[in-house]
Design a protein around this motif. Structure first.
Motif, mmCIF file in Angstrom:
data_model
loop_
_atom_site.group_PDB
_atom_site.id
_atom_site.type_symbol
_atom_site.label_atom_id
_atom_site.label_comp_id
_atom_site.label_asym_id
_atom_site.label_seq_id
_atom_site.Cartn_x
_atom_site.Cartn_y
_atom_site.Cartn_z
ATOM 1 N N LYS A 259 0.899 -1.277 0.062
ATOM 2 C CA LYS A 259 -0.098 -0.032 -0.165
ATOM 3 C C LYS A 259 0.771 1.304 -0.218
ATOM 4 N N TYR A 265 -2.255 -2.004 -3.261
ATOM 5 C CA TYR A 265 -2.177 -2.692 -4.422
ATOM 6 C C TYR A 265 -2.954 -4.072 -4.614
ATOM 7 N N GLU A 297 -0.055 3.454 -10.822
ATOM 8 C CA GLU A 297 -1.339 4.212 -10.407
ATOM 9 C C GLU A 297 -1.878 5.190 -11.400
ATOM 10 N N HIS A 308 -2.684 -4.481 -10.688
ATOM 11 C CA HIS A 308 -1.554 -3.539 -10.017
ATOM 12 C C HIS A 308 -0.597 -3.877 -9.048
ATOM 13 N N GLY A 309 0.800 -3.488 -9.337
ATOM 14 C CA GLY A 309 1.687 -4.176 -8.379
ATOM 15 C C GLY A 309 3.029 -3.211 -8.280
#
Length: 343
Positions: A259, A265, A297, A308-309
């Motif tokens: 996060k 995430y 993001e 997403h990561g």
């Protein structure tokens, strides 16, 4: 040469290439030449992102993204005494660039060196040097030229709107530390080059289609907002891991972000990154970054339907004179090699 050594070589090369946000042409040219050598096809988007197709599967594609743009500044005004006032590019406190050497890049391709000083820098003249607020009004560039007026500076071809890059002061120590400005995110870019080389050599064999994107506007918040191929369903930012009090991250490990300022995430991607770290038997941490935003993001904010990561080597003193260790570079690269081979 190992893939880790190759990545480190590329990181050092990239740190030497000025690339403040929006002024990334030389760094992109360097990357293009590297991917030509590796034999991968690429396109340069209208927004000056480099999109590389590494092949393999046809659908459910994964995109790995790093940003080639860095912090920097721009000439705001030319003062009557021949000094330059500046406007920041990216987010950083002014004290982190105080006394830094820099280069002014004119629109005509000329380059002039200078130093960023306080307007009242001498302790032998100004008793309140330590108390002077570090802000846009109290910071200026002193050129390494004999100039005494605004006209003298204009005669050199310097104008408001010219870019200013900071001396990276890059050092690789015998003990394996990399110290430099702009490891955010040239460390990530170098790691992706190492991964691309491993894929080219079939040392790493992805189970799905892989893209890499290198963006030019991450530091101002909209790097990967566009030009994402339709078949991409997951994007992982490869950026620095923030190191500091209250976090688990360190300069010897790969950091997996759960996060940041933009929120959590994707749970599945974070879990998969953790699994890849365990399978590759690397030193890793899972972290929550309090003040951070990433390329991926901007993809979400632009409306792309992706998971997403975020992962990257631990980097100390972010947005200043940064430092990491080759152990963190190796850990990040090995994690990503395992990650792309997972279903």
């Amino acid at each position: 040469m190992s893939y880790v050594q190759y990545s480190i070589e590329k990181i050092l090369d990239l740190c030497a290439i000025p690339s403040p946000t929006g002024f990334t042409q030389k760094a992109l040219k360097y990357l293009i030449e590297e991917f030509k050598k590796l034999g991968f096809s690429y396109t340069v988007t209208n927004k000056n992102s480099l999109l590389v197709d590494l092949g393999h599967g046809e659908t459910n594609a994964l995109m790995l993204v790093a940003h080639v743009d860095t912090l920097g500044a721009m000439v705001k005004t030319i003062k009557s005494n021949g000094r330059l006032s500046i406007s920041r590019i990216g987010s950083y406190p002014f004290n982190l660039i105080e006394n830094e050497n820099c280069i002014i890049h004119t629109r005509e391709g000329k380059e002039y060196t200078g130093t960023i000083y306080l307007t009242k820098p001498s302790v032998h003249v100004y008793k309140d040097v330590g108390k002077l607020e570090r802000n846009e009004e109290n910071i200026e560039v002193v050129l390494d030229q004999k100039v005494f007026s605004e006209e003298d500076v204009k005669d050199l071809g310097i104008s408001p709107g010219d870019y200013i890059s900071f001396d990276p002061r890059t050092i690789l120590t015998k003990t394996g530390f990399i110290k430099s400005r702009h490891l955010d995110d040239k460390a990530g870019v170098g790691i992706l080059l190492g991964l691309a080389k491993a894929i080219r050599d079939y040392t790493t064999e992805p189970k799905r289609k892989i893209y890499m994107m290198f963006t030019s506007y991450e530091e101002v918040g909209h790097g990967a907002a566009s030009s994402i191929p339709e078949e991409v369903t997951e994007i992982v930012s490869v950026d620095m891991g923030a190191v500091g009090e209250g976090l688990n991250s360190n300069v010897y490990s790969v950091s997996i972000c759960a996060k940041d300022s933009g929120g959590p995430y994707d749970y599945e991607i974070v879990s998969k990154l953790i699994k890849a770290a365990n399978l590759s038997q690397v030193s890793y941490t899972v972290d929550v970054y309090p003040f951070y935003g990433s390329d991926v993001e901007s993809s979400l904010f632009a409306g792309h339907d992706i998971k997403h990561g975020l992962v990257g080597p631990g980097v100390y003193a972010s947005h200043g004179y940064e430092r990491t260790h080759i152990d963190a570079i190796e850990a990040t690269l090995k994690l990503l090699q395992t990650f792309v081979e997972m279903d």
